[in-house]
Design a protein around this motif. Structure first.
Motif, short mmCIF file in Angstrom:
data_model
loop_
_atom_site.label_atom_id
_atom_site.label_comp_id
_atom_site.label_asym_id
_atom_site.label_seq_id
_atom_site.Cartn_x
_atom_site.Cartn_y
_atom_site.Cartn_z
N GLU A 60 1.09 -1.35 18.23
CA GLU A 60 1.85 -2.50 18.10
C GLU A 60 1.33 -3.38 16.83
O GLU A 60 2.24 -3.66 15.94
N ARG A 61 0.23 -3.06 16.39
CA ARG A 61 -0.32 -3.87 15.15
C ARG A 61 0.13 -3.26 14.12
O ARG A 61 0.76 -3.85 13.09
N SER A 62 0.12 -1.90 13.96
CA SER A 62 0.54 -1.04 12.90
C SER A 62 2.08 -1.30 12.79
O SER A 62 2.79 -1.23 11.76
N ARG A 63 2.87 -1.38 13.78
CA ARG A 63 4.27 -1.63 13.79
C ARG A 63 4.70 -2.82 13.22
O ARG A 63 5.51 -3.14 12.50
N ASP A 64 3.79 -3.87 13.73
CA ASP A 64 4.05 -5.14 13.21
C ASP A 64 3.70 -5.29 11.39
O ASP A 64 4.46 -6.07 10.85
N GLN A 65 2.70 -4.57 11.18
CA GLN A 65 2.44 -4.49 9.70
C GLN A 65 3.56 -3.88 8.99
O GLN A 65 4.02 -4.33 7.99
N LEU A 66 4.20 -2.93 9.41
CA LEU A 66 5.30 -2.28 8.84
C LEU A 66 6.40 -3.02 8.92
O LEU A 66 6.98 -3.17 7.82
N ARG A 67 6.72 -3.79 9.95
CA ARG A 67 7.93 -4.80 9.78
C ARG A 67 7.65 -5.70 8.76
O ARG A 67 8.52 -6.08 8.10
N ALA A 68 6.49 -6.36 8.72
CA ALA A 68 6.14 -7.08 7.81
C ALA A 68 6.35 -6.73 6.17
O ALA A 68 7.00 -7.31 5.38
N THR A 69 5.92 -5.53 6.10
CA THR A 69 6.10 -4.96 4.68
C THR A 69 7.68 -4.74 4.49
O THR A 69 8.05 -4.81 3.14
N GLU A 70 8.31 -4.23 5.38
CA GLU A 70 9.85 -3.95 5.22
C GLU A 70 10.70 -5.25 4.96
O GLU A 70 11.47 -5.33 4.18
N GLN A 71 10.05 -6.21 5.80
CA GLN A 71 10.68 -7.61 5.56
C GLN A 71 10.74 -8.12 4.16
O GLN A 71 11.38 -8.64 3.55
#
Length: 112
Positions: A60-71
């Motif tokens: 979940e943490r890595s997915r949130d980081q990826l989402r933030a980067t993509e956003q």
């Protein structure tokens, strides 16, 4: 040996699997080999809840980081391509010239 016995005694389980892997033809019908395979499958299905929770949390943490980067990438891209109509330069538009031929009919002069 039963499946439960093999699950409890990992050394015996490894020994049975080694014996079964040496002679695969005999292993198909041998009850110890079948029980060893079942024990391995059941042991593989057992997962420590703490380890699983940690894995899920890390995912979940890595997915949130990826989402933030993509956003952030998306916002940067939009800010580069976004046009603000209030800050565009004003270009004067010249009106279209009136027809020079007085005989040419216009919309208001035509009869239906």
């Amino acid at each position: 040996m039963t499946v439960a016995d093999l699950m409890e005694d990992r050394v015996a389980l490894d020994g049975v699997l080694l014996k079964c892997n040496r002679n695969p033809d005999k292993a198909r019908n041998d009850s110890d080999c079948l029980n060893a395979r079942i024990a391995i499958e059941r042991l593989a299905q057992r997962v420590d809840p703490a380890v699983e929770a940690k894995r899920v949390e890390e995912f979940e943490r890595s997915r949130d980081q990826l989402r933030a980067t993509e956003q952030k990438k998306k916002q940067d891209q939009e800010s580069k391509t976004k046009v603000d109509a209030y800050h565009l330069p004003v270009i004067p538009v010249e009106p279209t010239p009136a027809p020079k031929d007085p005989q040419s009919p216009t919309v208001s002069q035509t009869k239906p």
